[in-house]
Design an enzyme around this catalytic site. Structure first.
Site: not given
Ligand code: DGJ
Length: 736
Positions: A200, A444, A479, A549
């Protein structure tokens, strides 16, 4: 371009001006592989390429004419396991008696003009049948009464071969436990393997390692193509670099679990296989059932990595991406995520939009947090109803107000996900992927909906239709923010659980297909915690994707450089965010932040109202500059010149198709004192054209052979002026 079958030698030759691919029916009626590489002249027979030498201690076939050979030592097209070939196979079929031994023999073949669609799956396409030809070779196992169609499509002008595999059963039930999309036995192992790897916020870093005996593989078992490994590998000659050398690229047009593997045997044959990962894949097939694999796009170049990338860029930006925006420059957007996170209301959004509009920004994207009880990431996902406390006039009212400002409006969705703290979960707990009797692991704070369940897809169609129908929506960011765990579908029986990962992805594709068909004017941008689903499958539905991100310009150099190995610049979502950056806490000038983001779709992701008047003026100029040059950034020919993985600095450039203009991006993260001279050789210019380079005149041949001097910006007297994280654009314009 042609596909020829030489009857006497039972040889197939697929070729165009750039590549040849040659196969042959072996004496045992299996399909053997002879050659893939640079185009070679056709001839009636290539039998001399067939190496059937008998070797000791191998299980062998004995053909009717007495020929003996072992499958272990033959290059094959789509090999099975168990008949003497001890390497990992392309497929695996478990039969009712427990056996896995198969005997798929050449049955017949069809050559067609054009390229058939793959039902329910994304794939490269043609706009007219003259653009490509397809060979479908049908193999049959007589005992199982089962068929395999091996499909090969060649484009007229591209060094590309697209492959997929279809299984269909006319006999009794079997279990298909492995169904790779392609296999290629290459005749040596003198290769390096390049993968795009990371995690990530540091996706698609280029990593190179030599092949060795045994298996080298990358994979995803995360349910999405993943941050960790992009579904792509390249095999290169040892001396291959950006500008020269041989390279084979393999790119998987799929968004879920995958395996890309190279097995080097003791005879230095490199067996490349690519397809859906066989772990967690098991397809119980009954009479009449079929299974279609996704597509693999193989590219060959003898001119290095840039040339391979150009082939992928051309194909993917014109014959994989679709829709209104495929060939259009992309709107310059502002996204509120890093500007506000969940802390916004209508007033704040409208005020940001007003400022953005006054600076020339074209699209306002409202990110996460506009629906249900979504005031943090612990609640609300799944409840796709506007939060009227935050937005009293709804998405409907907000979108109209934004359009009144002269901007378009875009909206964020995460259709596949759900928080347990949501009305949707409370009403339909059975719609979530969870294994009965086992603990579920949040990520998350969220879970995934069961997209293999048609009821869930229908629900999402209704919810999204409702919101889109009432509002003025020109853009959707789709997303998806977690990897899968405890995968089990309540709507499938025990025998069907082995298909849930794949059916989930088919559900995603179905919803995408529905939305993109019904709303052809909406620009879709895919996203998965940044770039966890940055893959060719998504590109078929969404012509651009949120690259990472990580919006730090310096980190982005590696991420965008690596991504460009396969993916066109028009697909790379890239934004100018705040300084200090929210991920790295690094201070980078607004110029360098923009100089990196220009080589992408370009936009801003910050609270524009917290910026100074001076910064607003700079943004205004940047937006105007991007409007002037975005056709060149996004649709020019992109060259990687200096790699951030091998050098302190990065250089890349985009050249207009007619070679009349180009833009070079030079990035120097760290200042150097009294630095050595530095110049780079540019690429792709017209040697005979005179170019104005930021005010100084040079011929193309000089810029490509002597090079472009970068010394000025690294010399000691400029050190204090520029400092770290310096960058500079060179604009090249033909002088007529
Ligand atoms: C992850 C995305 O990558 C971000 O850009 C943002 O949309 C957040 N999700 C919102 O939750």
């Amino acid at each position: 371009m042609n596909i020829i079958y030489h009857e006497t030698s039972k040889t197939f030759h697929i070729y165009n001006d750039k590549i040849s691919y040659i196969m042959k029916v072996l004496p045992n009626n299996h399909l053997g592989h002879l050659y893939f590489g640079k185009a070679i002249k056709d001839r009636d027979s290539f039998d001399h390429m067939l190496e059937l030498y008998p070797r000791d201690m191998a299980a062998y076939y004995e053909a009717s004419d007495g020929t003996r050979f072992s499958l272990e030592h033959v290059k094959q097209e789509y090999p099975s396991f168990g008949h003497g070939d001890q390497r990992l196979p392309a497929y695996d079929i478990k039969q009712s008696n427990g056996s896995r031994i198969c005997e798929f023999e050449y049955d017949h073949h069809t050559i067609i003009q054009g390229k058939p669609k793959l039902k329910g799956l994304p794939a490269t396409y043609v706009e007219s049948d003259e653009e490509a030809m397809t060979l479908i070779i049908t193999l049959k196992d007589h005992l199982l009464n089962m068929y395999i169609d091996l499909s090969y499509s060649i484009y007229k002008d591209l060094a590309v071969l697209c492959r997929n595999t279809k299984f269909y059963l006319e006999g009794e039930s079997v279990v298909l436990d492995r169904a790779m999309s392609m296999c290629l036995d290459l005749p040596h192992a003198n290769f390096n393997l390049i993968e795009l790897t990371g995690a990530w916020s540091r996706e698609r870093h280029m990593h190179t390692r030599p092949l060795d005996h045994g298996i080298t593989a990358i994979q995803s078992l995360r349910g999405h193509s993943s941050h960790q490994f992009n579904p792509f590998i390249a095999l290169t000659s040892k001396e291959c670099n950006e500008f020269s050398g041989e390279v084979y690229g393999f790119s998987f047009v799929y968004s879920g679990n995958f395996l890309a593997q190279v097995e080097v045997d003791p005879y230095n044959v490199s067996r490349v296989t690519m397809g859906i990962h066989p772990h967690m894949f098991s397809n119980v097939m009954h009479t009449g059932d079929s299974f279609q694999s996704p597509e693999v796009v193989m590219v060959y170049s003898e001119k290095g990595l840039n040339d391979m990338s150009h082939t992928y860029h051309t194909l993917y930006s014109t014959r994989l991406a679709r829709g209104k925006y495929r060939d259009q420059v992309r709107p310059i957007l502002i996204n509120n995520w890093e500007g506000t996170y969940f802390d916004f209301n209508e007033e704040k959004i409208l005020s940001m939009a007003k400022t953005a509009s006054s600076l020339g920004i074209e699209l306002f994207v409202l990110d996460d947090g506009w629906f249900g009880a979504r005031n943090h990431d612990r609640a609300g996902l799944g409840d796709w109803y506007c939060n009227y406390d935050k937005l009293p006039h709804g998405i409907e009212g907000l979108s109209r107000e934004i359009e009144k400002l002269g901007m378009k409006f875009g909206l964020w969705f995460e259709p596949e996900s759900v928080n347990k703290d949501s009305d949707l979960y409370r009403t339909h707990p059975e719609w979530t992927l969870e294994t009965p009797g086992r603990k579920s692991s949040p990520s998350r704070n969220q879970f995934l909906l069961d997209f293999s369940n048609p009821l869930v897809i229908n629900y999402m169609k209704e919810r999204m239709d409702d919101i889109i129908g009432k509002s003025k929506i020109s853009y959707i960011k789709w997303d998806m923010n977690r990897s899968m765990s405890e995968v089990y579908s309540a709507c499938s029986n025990a025998n069907e659980q082995g298909m849930v990962y794949h059916k989930f992805i088919l559900g995603v594709y179905e919803l995408y297909d529905y939305l993109t068909t019904k709303y052809p004017d909406i620009l879709f941008e895919s996203c998965s915690s940044g770039g966890a689903r940055f893959d060719p499958g998504m590109l078929y539905y969404a012509p651009q994707a949120w690259t990472s991100d990580d919006t730090d310009a310096i980190e982005r150099l590696k991420i965008q450089y690596g991504s460009s190995l396969v993916y066109p610049i028009s697909s790379l979502g890239a934004h100018v965010s705040a300084s200090p950056n929210h991920q790295l806490h690094r201070h980078v000038s607004i110029e360098t932040r923009a100089n990196v983001a220009y080589f992408g779709t370009f936009g801003y992701e910050l609270d524009i109202n917290k910026m100074t008047a001076e910064e607003h003026e700079i943004i205004k100029q940047q937006v105007a500059f991007m409007k002037q040059y975005r056709h060149l950034f996004q649709f020019g020919t992109f060259y990687r010149i200096l790699s951030p993985f091998e050098n302190d600095d990065t250089v890349w450039m985009s050249v207009a198709k007619d070679l009349s203009e180009a833009i070079v991006g030079y990035y120097r993260p760290m200042s150097r004192i009294n630095a050595p001279y530095m110049k780079v050789k540019l690429q792709g210019l017209d040697p005979n054209k005179l170019y104005d380079v930021n005010g100084s005149l040079h011929y193309g041949d000089e810029l490509m052979n002597y090079g472009l001097s970068l010394t000025d910006s690294t010399s000691s007297h400029n050190y204090e002026k520029h400092g770290d994280y310096f960058s500079k654009l060179f604009i090249l314009k033909e002088v007529k």
